[in-house]
Design an enzyme around this catalytic site. Structure first.
Site, PDB file in Angstrom:
ATOM      1  N   SER A   1      41.358  53.319  34.563  1.00  0.00           N
ATOM      2  CA  SER A   1      41.238  52.360  33.471  1.00  0.00           C
ATOM      3  C   SER A   1      40.265  52.857  32.390  1.00  0.00           C
ATOM      4  O   SER A   1      40.211  52.282  31.316  1.00  0.00           O
ATOM      5  CB  SER A   1      40.722  51.035  34.022  1.00  0.00           C
ATOM      6  OG  SER A   1      39.442  51.227  34.580  1.00  0.00           O
TER       7      SER A   1
ATOM      8  N   TYR B   1      39.838  46.753  34.062  1.00  0.00           N
ATOM      9  CA  TYR B   1      40.993  46.175  34.733  1.00  0.00           C
ATOM     10  C   TYR B   1      40.548  45.115  35.768  1.00  0.00           C
ATOM     11  O   TYR B   1      41.319  44.228  36.122  1.00  0.00           O
ATOM     12  CB  TYR B   1      41.774  47.260  35.497  1.00  0.00           C
ATOM     13  CG  TYR B   1      42.685  48.139  34.662  1.00  0.00           C
ATOM     14  CD1 TYR B   1      42.627  48.145  33.267  1.00  0.00           C
ATOM     15  CD2 TYR B   1      43.597  48.983  35.282  1.00  0.00           C
ATOM     16  CE1 TYR B   1      43.456  48.969  32.525  1.00  0.00           C
ATOM     17  CE2 TYR B   1      44.440  49.803  34.542  1.00  0.00           C
ATOM     18  CZ  TYR B   1      44.367  49.791  33.163  1.00  0.00           C
ATOM     19  OH  TYR B   1      45.200  50.610  32.434  1.00  0.00           O
ATOM     20  N   GLY B   2      39.332  45.285  36.262  1.00  0.00           N
ATOM     21  CA  GLY B   2      38.831  44.460  37.369  1.00  0.00           C
ATOM     22  C   GLY B   2      39.080  42.961  37.255  1.00  0.00           C
ATOM     23  O   GLY B   2      39.527  42.321  38.197  1.00  0.00           O
TER      24      GLY B   2
ATOM     25  N   ASN C   1      40.271  52.248  41.866  1.00  0.00           N
ATOM     26  CA  ASN C   1      40.439  51.419  43.065  1.00  0.00           C
ATOM     27  C   ASN C   1      41.255  50.170  42.759  1.00  0.00           C
ATOM     28  O   ASN C   1      42.069  49.733  43.570  1.00  0.00           O
ATOM     29  CB  ASN C   1      39.073  51.001  43.611  1.00  0.00           C
ATOM     30  CG  ASN C   1      38.309  52.174  44.188  1.00  0.00           C
ATOM     31  OD1 ASN C   1      38.339  52.412  45.377  1.00  0.00           O
ATOM     32  ND2 ASN C   1      37.639  52.944  43.333  1.00  0.00           N
ATOM     33  N   THR C   2      41.017  49.585  41.577  1.00  0.00           N
ATOM     34  CA  THR C   2      41.715  48.357  41.217  1.00  0.00           C
ATOM     35  C   THR C   2      43.218  48.614  41.116  1.00  0.00           C
ATOM     36  O   THR C   2      44.029  47.861  41.666  1.00  0.00           O
ATOM     37  CB  THR C   2      41.164  47.825  39.870  1.00  0.00           C
ATOM     38  OG1 THR C   2      39.729  47.916  39.902  1.00  0.00           O
ATOM     39  CG2 THR C   2      41.576  46.408  39.620  1.00  0.00           C
TER      40      THR C   2
ATOM     41  N   GLU D   1      30.946  52.108  30.901  1.00  0.00           N
ATOM     42  CA  GLU D   1      31.788  52.456  29.741  1.00  0.00           C
ATOM     43  C   GLU D   1      30.958  52.533  28.452  1.00  0.00           C
ATOM     44  O   GLU D   1      31.313  53.211  27.513  1.00  0.00           O
ATOM     45  CB  GLU D   1      32.933  51.448  29.570  1.00  0.00           C
ATOM     46  CG  GLU D   1      34.030  51.572  30.624  1.00  0.00           C
ATOM     47  CD  GLU D   1      34.978  52.774  30.437  1.00  0.00           C
ATOM     48  OE1 GLU D   1      35.222  53.183  29.299  1.00  0.00           O
ATOM     49  OE2 GLU D   1      35.459  53.296  31.468  1.00  0.00           O
TER      50      GLU D   1
ATOM     51  N   CYS E   1      34.699  51.712  43.491  1.00  0.00           N
ATOM     52  CA  CYS E   1      35.143  51.768  42.096  1.00  0.00           C
ATOM     53  C   CYS E   1      34.741  53.147  41.607  1.00  0.00           C
ATOM     54  O   CYS E   1      33.601  53.579  41.824  1.00  0.00           O
ATOM     55  CB  CYS E   1      34.441  50.678  41.281  1.00  0.00           C
ATOM     56  SG  CYS E   1      34.733  50.826  39.504  1.00  0.00           S
ATOM     57  N   THR E   2      35.684  53.833  40.957  1.00  0.00           N
ATOM     58  CA  THR E   2      35.392  55.222  40.570  1.00  0.00           C
ATOM     59  C   THR E   2      34.388  55.327  39.420  1.00  0.00           C
ATOM     60  O   THR E   2      33.927  56.412  39.098  1.00  0.00           O
ATOM     61  CB  THR E   2      36.693  55.960  40.202  1.00  0.00           C
ATOM     62  OG1 THR E   2      37.421  55.168  39.255  1.00  0.00           O
ATOM     63  CG2 THR E   2      37.552  56.205  41.428  1.00  0.00           C
ATOM     64  N   HIS E   3      34.064  54.189  38.805  1.00  0.00           N
ATOM     65  CA  HIS E   3      33.003  54.217  37.788  1.00  0.00           C
ATOM     66  C   HIS E   3      31.611  54.317  38.440  1.00  0.00           C
ATOM     67  O   HIS E   3      30.661  54.781  37.824  1.00  0.00           O
ATOM     68  CB  HIS E   3      33.034  52.938  36.946  1.00  0.00           C
ATOM     69  CG  HIS E   3      34.061  52.942  35.860  1.00  0.00           C
ATOM     70  ND1 HIS E   3      35.411  52.888  36.112  1.00  0.00           N
ATOM     71  CD2 HIS E   3      33.933  52.985  34.503  1.00  0.00           C
ATOM     72  CE1 HIS E   3      36.069  52.885  34.951  1.00  0.00           C
ATOM     73  NE2 HIS E   3      35.189  52.941  33.965  1.00  0.00           N
TER      74      HIS E   3
HETATM   75  N1  DGL Z   1      37.452  52.795  37.925  1.00  0.00           N
HETATM   76  C1  DGL Z   1      38.112  51.540  38.151  1.00  0.00           C
HETATM   77  C2  DGL Z   1      38.090  51.236  39.662  1.00  0.00           C
HETATM   78  O1  DGL Z   1      37.903  52.177  40.433  1.00  0.00           O
HETATM   79  C3  DGL Z   1      37.469  50.591  37.221  1.00  0.00           C
HETATM   80  C4  DGL Z   1      37.982  49.267  37.248  1.00  0.00           C
HETATM   81  C5  DGL Z   1      37.973  48.459  35.994  1.00  0.00           C
HETATM   82  O2  DGL Z   1      38.536  48.899  34.998  1.00  0.00           O
HETATM   83  O3  DGL Z   1      37.492  47.322  36.063  1.00  0.00           O
HETATM   84  O4  DGL Z   1      38.296  50.145  40.127  1.00  0.00           O
END
Ligand code: DGL
Length: 272
Positions: free
Chosen positions: A10, A41-42, A73-74, A151, A184-186
């Site tokens: 995302s 996206y969460g 992950n989402t 972000e 979450c990859t962030h």
């Molecule tokens: N990197 C996304 C994850 O791993 C971010 C989710 C988001 O956009 O809220 O869930």
């Protein structure tokens, strides 16, 4: 022909997986697409997450990728099974690799998971963990403020520590977990801050390493690892603002000299 590995997220979070892919598979070319414009996206509905993820996948499929990594992950929680079912190339998500890594590290079988509201709501981690061992105890916590913070490029310092500290308080107070999954990859981008807040007695796990290992195993299995002599060329696309995206990517890859010769950053225009 040297087909690239496609990676979607995302926003900038999936770059933490890209970093590990570059390290473990230095001959492979990568094409990355971060939907920075519509991040996060969460908090979105399942329908929206599915639609957006399919749009990202379609964009990369047109570029003739040989494997798709859903480095979000989402998106993995809601769309992985569907993508796997309909695409003719291998599709790899980040949840099972993260769960496997955590099970390797935990000693007291009590694992914490932090992620976006969507990921936590989906229950995908407890499911993945309990499919490995029914005896695990799992504590989950949604951290909706972390992705917008990352972000914006706020990765450390007082502001980051305060926000991470306040959010993780419920998990810290329970004081039982010995392993924490960054679901979450962030979050690997604020791993130092998270580790500082949660304490050194807790092993903090990011799924990137294990995900990259799975990519390598699958490509090897299908005889699709690149064995030629052409240097890799990586293309990074963002749907959003180029400046912040470029700044964060440079921060992530600052120690890899070859990154700056091999990566081009472009704007992606999706048909929505
Ligand atoms: N990197 C996304 C994850 O791993 C971010 C989710 C988001 O956009 O809220 O869930």
């Amino acid at each position: 022909m040297n087909q690239a590995i496609g990676v979607i997220d995302s926003g900038v979070g999936g770059l933490t997986v890209v970093h590990e892919l570059m390290r473990q598979l230095p001959k492979e070319s990568l094409i990355y697409l971060g939907d920075t414009l519509r991040c996060p996206y969460g908090p979105r509905s399942e329908g929206e997450i599915k639609t957006f993820t399919w749009e990202l996948a379609d964009f990369l499929l047109e570029k003739n990728i040989k494997l798709l990594v859903v480095a979000c992950n989402t998106a993995t929680a809601f769309t992985l099974e569907e993508l796997k079912k309909h695409l003719s190339i291998p599709v790899i998500g980040v949840i099972k690799p993260g769960a496997r890594a955590a099970v390797k590290f935990t000693k007291n079988s009590h694992i914490g998971v932090i992620g976006t509201e969507g990921t936590i709501r989906s229950n995908a981690y407890p499911r993945a963990l309990k499919s490995i061992s029914a005896y695990l105890r799992v504590n989950s916590l949604a951290c909706p403020l972390f992705v917008p913070m990352v972000e914006q490029g706020v990765l450390s310092g007082t502001e980051a520590e305060q926000m991470v500290g306040e959010t993780l308080l419920p998990m810290k107070e329970q004081n039982h977990i010995d392993t924490l999954i960054l679901g979450c990859t962030h979050y690997p981008l604020i791993k130092d801050t998270i580790q500082k807040v949660i304490g050194s007695q807790v092993t903090v796990i990011s799924s990137s390493e294990e995900t990259a290992r799975e990519v390598s195993t699958i490509l090897e299995f299908y005889g699709q690892l690149y064995n030629g002599t052409i240097s890799p060329a990586h293309r990074f696309y963002t749907t959003g603002e180029m400046g912040v995206f470029a700044k964060i990517t440079e921060g992530i890859f600052k120690e890899s000299a070859e990154y700056f010769q091999s990566v081009t950053i472009e704007r992606a225009v999706l048909p929505y």
